[in-house]
Design a protein around this motif. Structure first.
Motif, PDB file in Angstrom:
ATOM      1  N   GLU A 110       7.133  31.804  29.480  1.00 56.73           N
ATOM      2  CA  GLU A 110       5.776  31.695  28.937  1.00 56.73           C
ATOM      3  C   GLU A 110       4.883  30.894  29.883  1.00 56.73           C
ATOM      4  O   GLU A 110       3.710  31.224  30.082  1.00 56.73           O
ATOM      5  N   ALA A 111       5.446  29.841  30.490  1.00 60.51           N
ATOM      6  CA  ALA A 111       4.673  29.029  31.439  1.00 60.51           C
ATOM      7  C   ALA A 111       4.237  29.861  32.641  1.00 60.51           C
ATOM      8  O   ALA A 111       3.080  29.782  33.082  1.00 60.51           O
ATOM      9  N   ILE A 112       5.134  30.686  33.157  1.00 59.52           N
ATOM     10  CA  ILE A 112       4.804  31.538  34.306  1.00 59.52           C
ATOM     11  C   ILE A 112       3.806  32.611  33.903  1.00 59.52           C
ATOM     12  O   ILE A 112       2.853  32.905  34.627  1.00 59.52           O
ATOM     13  N   LYS A 113       3.989  33.182  32.715  1.00 57.86           N
ATOM     14  CA  LYS A 113       3.079  34.227  32.226  1.00 57.86           C
ATOM     15  C   LYS A 113       1.650  33.715  32.099  1.00 57.86           C
ATOM     16  O   LYS A 113       0.693  34.352  32.573  1.00 57.86           O
ATOM     17  N   VAL A 114       1.506  32.568  31.460  1.00 55.84           N
ATOM     18  CA  VAL A 114       0.162  32.033  31.228  1.00 55.84           C
ATOM     19  C   VAL A 114      -0.515  31.688  32.549  1.00 55.84           C
ATOM     20  O   VAL A 114      -1.706  31.969  32.748  1.00 55.84           O
ATOM     21  N   ARG A 115       0.219  31.081  33.475  1.00 55.83           N
ATOM     22  CA  ARG A 115      -0.373  30.754  34.779  1.00 55.83           C
ATOM     23  C   ARG A 115      -0.775  32.012  35.530  1.00 55.83           C
ATOM     24  O   ARG A 115      -1.830  32.048  36.179  1.00 55.83           O
ATOM     25  N   THR A 145      -4.969  32.531  36.046  1.00 56.82           N
ATOM     26  CA  THR A 145      -5.385  32.176  37.400  1.00 56.82           C
ATOM     27  C   THR A 145      -5.737  33.456  38.157  1.00 56.82           C
ATOM     28  O   THR A 145      -4.935  34.383  38.195  1.00 56.82           O
ATOM     29  N   ILE A 146      -6.956  33.516  38.699  1.00 52.90           N
ATOM     30  CA  ILE A 146      -7.407  34.719  39.408  1.00 52.90           C
ATOM     31  C   ILE A 146      -7.630  34.375  40.888  1.00 52.90           C
ATOM     32  O   ILE A 146      -8.447  33.511  41.192  1.00 52.90           O
ATOM     33  N   PRO A 147      -6.884  35.016  41.811  1.00 51.76           N
ATOM     34  CA  PRO A 147      -5.786  35.961  41.569  1.00 51.76           C
ATOM     35  C   PRO A 147      -4.525  35.232  41.138  1.00 51.76           C
ATOM     36  O   PRO A 147      -4.411  34.010  41.328  1.00 51.76           O
ATOM     37  N   PRO A 148      -3.534  35.953  40.572  1.00 51.78           N
ATOM     38  CA  PRO A 148      -2.293  35.314  40.114  1.00 51.78           C
ATOM     39  C   PRO A 148      -1.590  34.578  41.257  1.00 51.78           C
ATOM     40  O   PRO A 148      -1.540  35.077  42.381  1.00 51.78           O
ATOM     41  N   PRO A 149      -1.051  33.388  40.982  1.00 51.09           N
ATOM     42  CA  PRO A 149      -0.468  32.565  42.051  1.00 51.09           C
ATOM     43  C   PRO A 149       0.943  32.968  42.475  1.00 51.09           C
ATOM     44  O   PRO A 149       1.443  32.472  43.479  1.00 51.09           O
ATOM     45  N   PHE A 150       1.605  33.841  41.683  1.00 56.51           N
ATOM     46  CA  PHE A 150       2.991  34.186  41.983  1.00 56.51           C
ATOM     47  C   PHE A 150       3.132  35.694  42.215  1.00 56.51           C
ATOM     48  O   PHE A 150       2.487  36.498  41.528  1.00 56.51           O
ATOM     49  N   SER A 151       3.998  36.041  43.136  1.00 57.23           N
ATOM     50  CA  SER A 151       4.227  37.464  43.423  1.00 57.23           C
ATOM     51  C   SER A 151       5.248  38.082  42.477  1.00 57.23           C
ATOM     52  O   SER A 151       5.306  39.299  42.318  1.00 57.23           O
ATOM     53  N   SER A 152       6.084  37.259  41.846  1.00 57.90           N
ATOM     54  CA  SER A 152       7.078  37.758  40.891  1.00 57.90           C
ATOM     55  C   SER A 152       7.438  36.636  39.921  1.00 57.90           C
ATOM     56  O   SER A 152       7.111  35.468  40.140  1.00 57.90           O
ATOM     57  N   THR A 153       8.131  37.006  38.850  1.00 53.79           N
ATOM     58  CA  THR A 153       8.511  36.033  37.821  1.00 53.79           C
ATOM     59  C   THR A 153       9.402  34.936  38.382  1.00 53.79           C
ATOM     60  O   THR A 153       9.145  33.733  38.196  1.00 53.79           O
ATOM     61  N   THR A 168       8.887  28.295  42.432  1.00 51.83           N
ATOM     62  CA  THR A 168       7.735  27.543  42.936  1.00 51.83           C
ATOM     63  C   THR A 168       7.417  26.350  42.037  1.00 51.83           C
ATOM     64  O   THR A 168       7.180  25.228  42.519  1.00 51.83           O
ATOM     65  N   VAL A 169       7.419  26.580  40.731  1.00 48.92           N
ATOM     66  CA  VAL A 169       7.109  25.502  39.778  1.00 48.92           C
ATOM     67  C   VAL A 169       8.192  24.433  39.821  1.00 48.92           C
ATOM     68  O   VAL A 169       7.896  23.225  39.830  1.00 48.92           O
ATOM     69  N   VAL A 170       9.457  24.850  39.855  1.00 49.56           N
ATOM     70  CA  VAL A 170      10.555  23.883  39.904  1.00 49.56           C
ATOM     71  C   VAL A 170      10.491  23.051  41.189  1.00 49.56           C
ATOM     72  O   VAL A 170      10.714  21.829  41.169  1.00 49.56           O
ATOM     73  N   ALA A 171      10.143  23.712  42.304  1.00 48.69           N
ATOM     74  CA  ALA A 171      10.062  22.991  43.587  1.00 48.69           C
ATOM     75  C   ALA A 171       8.952  21.945  43.587  1.00 48.69           C
ATOM     76  O   ALA A 171       9.086  20.867  44.174  1.00 48.69           O
ATOM     77  N   SER A 172       7.827  22.247  42.937  1.00 47.71           N
ATOM     78  CA  SER A 172       6.679  21.335  42.975  1.00 47.71           C
ATOM     79  C   SER A 172       6.635  20.352  41.806  1.00 47.71           C
ATOM     80  O   SER A 172       6.139  19.235  41.935  1.00 47.71           O
ATOM     81  N   GLU A 173       7.158  20.759  40.628  1.00 46.94           N
ATOM     82  CA  GLU A 173       7.028  19.923  39.425  1.00 46.94           C
ATOM     83  C   GLU A 173       8.359  19.587  38.771  1.00 46.94           C
ATOM     84  O   GLU A 173       8.380  18.837  37.785  1.00 46.94           O
ATOM     85  N   GLY A 174       9.444  20.150  39.293  1.00 46.59           N
ATOM     86  CA  GLY A 174      10.736  19.956  38.648  1.00 46.59           C
ATOM     87  C   GLY A 174      10.900  20.889  37.459  1.00 46.59           C
ATOM     88  O   GLY A 174       9.966  21.610  37.077  1.00 46.59           O
ATOM     89  N   VAL A 175      12.075  20.889  36.859  1.00 45.46           N
ATOM     90  CA  VAL A 175      12.336  21.749  35.691  1.00 45.46           C
ATOM     91  C   VAL A 175      11.385  21.412  34.548  1.00 45.46           C
ATOM     92  O   VAL A 175      10.990  22.279  33.763  1.00 45.46           O
ATOM     93  N   ALA A 176      10.987  20.143  34.466  1.00 48.56           N
ATOM     94  CA  ALA A 176      10.065  19.728  33.399  1.00 48.56           C
ATOM     95  C   ALA A 176       8.753  20.505  33.451  1.00 48.56           C
ATOM     96  O   ALA A 176       8.085  20.680  32.421  1.00 48.56           O
ATOM     97  N   GLY A 177       8.372  20.980  34.665  1.00 53.46           N
ATOM     98  CA  GLY A 177       7.141  21.753  34.785  1.00 53.46           C
ATOM     99  C   GLY A 177       7.177  23.056  34.011  1.00 53.46           C
ATOM    100  O   GLY A 177       6.127  23.571  33.604  1.00 53.46           O
ATOM    101  N   LEU A 178       8.384  23.595  33.803  1.00 53.07           N
ATOM    102  CA  LEU A 178       8.528  24.833  33.031  1.00 53.07           C
ATOM    103  C   LEU A 178       8.485  24.582  31.525  1.00 53.07           C
ATOM    104  O   LEU A 178       8.309  25.518  30.748  1.00 53.07           O
TER     105      LEU A 178
END
Length: 382
Positions: free
Chosen positions: A208-213, A217-225, A231-241
């Motif tokens: 859901e976190a990846i879907k909403v982002r 966000t225009i354009p979408p920040p991710f090329s795949s799920t 990407t989120v885990v690398a920058s924010e840790g698992v807590a970011g999800l």
């Protein structure tokens, strides 16, 4: 005495009309009326409609026969499924996966516009304008932005939600005993669905976190799920999800409690008003009742859970680093106010009503397919 010329002429003149009339009648009798022609020879359009209807019925009968044959084969391979056995819960898991994964993915275009309008109510004037703008800029792929995390997330959620509901409903009923379970069955439905959703959302939240982002966000920040997850885990840790988990619970648990409890109640009321018991109706009628009950339940779900749905979108899109969930909610509410919590509600009513109706239709159809009864219906009539 020979007749005069005048008499002969008059005689001829007097007989002419009768001959003329006789000829006209004879001519008319040779050619049937247009009404008779239409009855005898139908128009090409009537013939086409009748032919198409016959073909449709033939295809429908053939499809029913093939589904019945496939169902019989599946039941032969799996064997008889006892209620509340491991096989039963496995069937409910797969039925829930199909019900939620397929339906949520199908309404991705509606969800995309809803999320963007929740984040920025001035972005589009209406749904059709939104889809038109997105299609012109990004094509059909843009209209279905977020379909992949939607499919993975809601497939997992549906599997745990429907299987969990069946498990916890039985668990709490046994805990209460037959008398209390029958007397307080609505409470059993509410407790069972809340427990199931609590677990299911843990599996839904990262997707859901990846879907909403991706959708806001225009354009979408991710090329795949899964690229988005890494990407989120690398920058924010698992807590970011999971930073939207608390608002997700606040949205989904009331939604699911309303979804299951109202569905069970509505279906029971429908069968009470019908002249025969549930078991006396065929599979088609039973699954139709499931769809109708699910659609009505979905409308109630949309209204109950909408403010939390808006907040989930806002938190995933606009939560600041180091900000607690409570602080973020307070700040966002100060920005959008009470009215902002209801942005996109009409779209969500249509989406959730249709979605919930189809989910119950798919889930109960799968249960019937493997030889299980449909959900709900109350006690048999005596």
């Amino acid at each position: 005495m020979p007749s005069s010329p005048i008499t002969r002429i008059q005689s001829t003149t007097n007989t002419a009309p009768s001959l003329e009339t006789h000829d006209h009648t004879a001519t008319m009798s040779l050619f049937p009326s247009s009404q008779t022609m239409n009855k005898t020879f139908p128009s090409p359009s009537d013939f086409w409609i009748a032919s198409t209807s016959d073909k449709a019925h033939a295809l429908s009968d053939k499809a029913k026969a093939e589904i019945a044959a496939a169902s019989a084969l599946a039941q032969k391979k799996t064997g008889h499924i006892e209620m509340y056995s491991p096989k039963f819960y496995a069937a409910c898991t797969f039925g829930g996966l199909l019900a939620c994964g397929v339906t949520h993915t199908a309404v991705t275009p509606l969800d995309l516009v809803k999320c963007r309008r929740q984040v920025d109510s001035k972005l589009y004037k209406g749904n059709f304008q939104a889809w038109s703008m997105i299609f012109r800029k990004e094509g059909m792929r843009g209209v279905f932005t977020g379909w992949s995390p939607t499919f993975f997330g809601y497939s997992a959620q549906g599997a745990f939600k429907y299987c969990g509901y069946e498990f916890f409903k039985k668990f709490y009923s046994d805990l209460a005993g037959p008398d209390l379970a029958s007397r307080y069955k609505t409470g059993i439905y509410l407790a069972g669905s809340a427990s199931a959703e609590f677990v299911a959302d843990i599996f839904l939240c990262p997707f859901e976190a990846i879907k909403v982002r991706a959708q806001t966000t225009i354009p979408p920040p991710f090329s795949s799920t899964f690229k988005g997850i890494s990407t989120v885990v690398a920058s924010e840790g698992v807590a970011g999800l999971y930073k939207g988990l608390t608002p997700l619970w606040c949205r989904q648990i009331p939604y699911t409690m309303m979804k299951f409890a109202s569905f069970e109640t509505i279906v029971e009321k429908i069968y009470q008003r019908l002249p025969k018991s549930k078991s006396e109706y065929g599979k088609g009628i039973q699954t139709a009742v499931s769809f109708g009950g699910g659609y009505l339940a979905g409308i109630l779900c949309a209204v109950v859970s909408h403010p939390a749905d808006v907040m989930v979108s806002k938190l995933n899109q606009n939560r600041k680093g180091g900000e607690s969930a409570g602080q973020a909610v307070k700040r966002i509410y100060g920005e959008i106010g009470f009215g902002g919590l209801w942005n996109g509600l009409p779209v969500r009513i249509v989406m959730i009503g249709t979605l919930t109706g189809l989910q119950w239709l798919i889930y109960d159809s799968f249960k019937v397919f493997v030889g299980l009864p449909t959900t709900g219906g109350g006690e048999e009539k005596k």
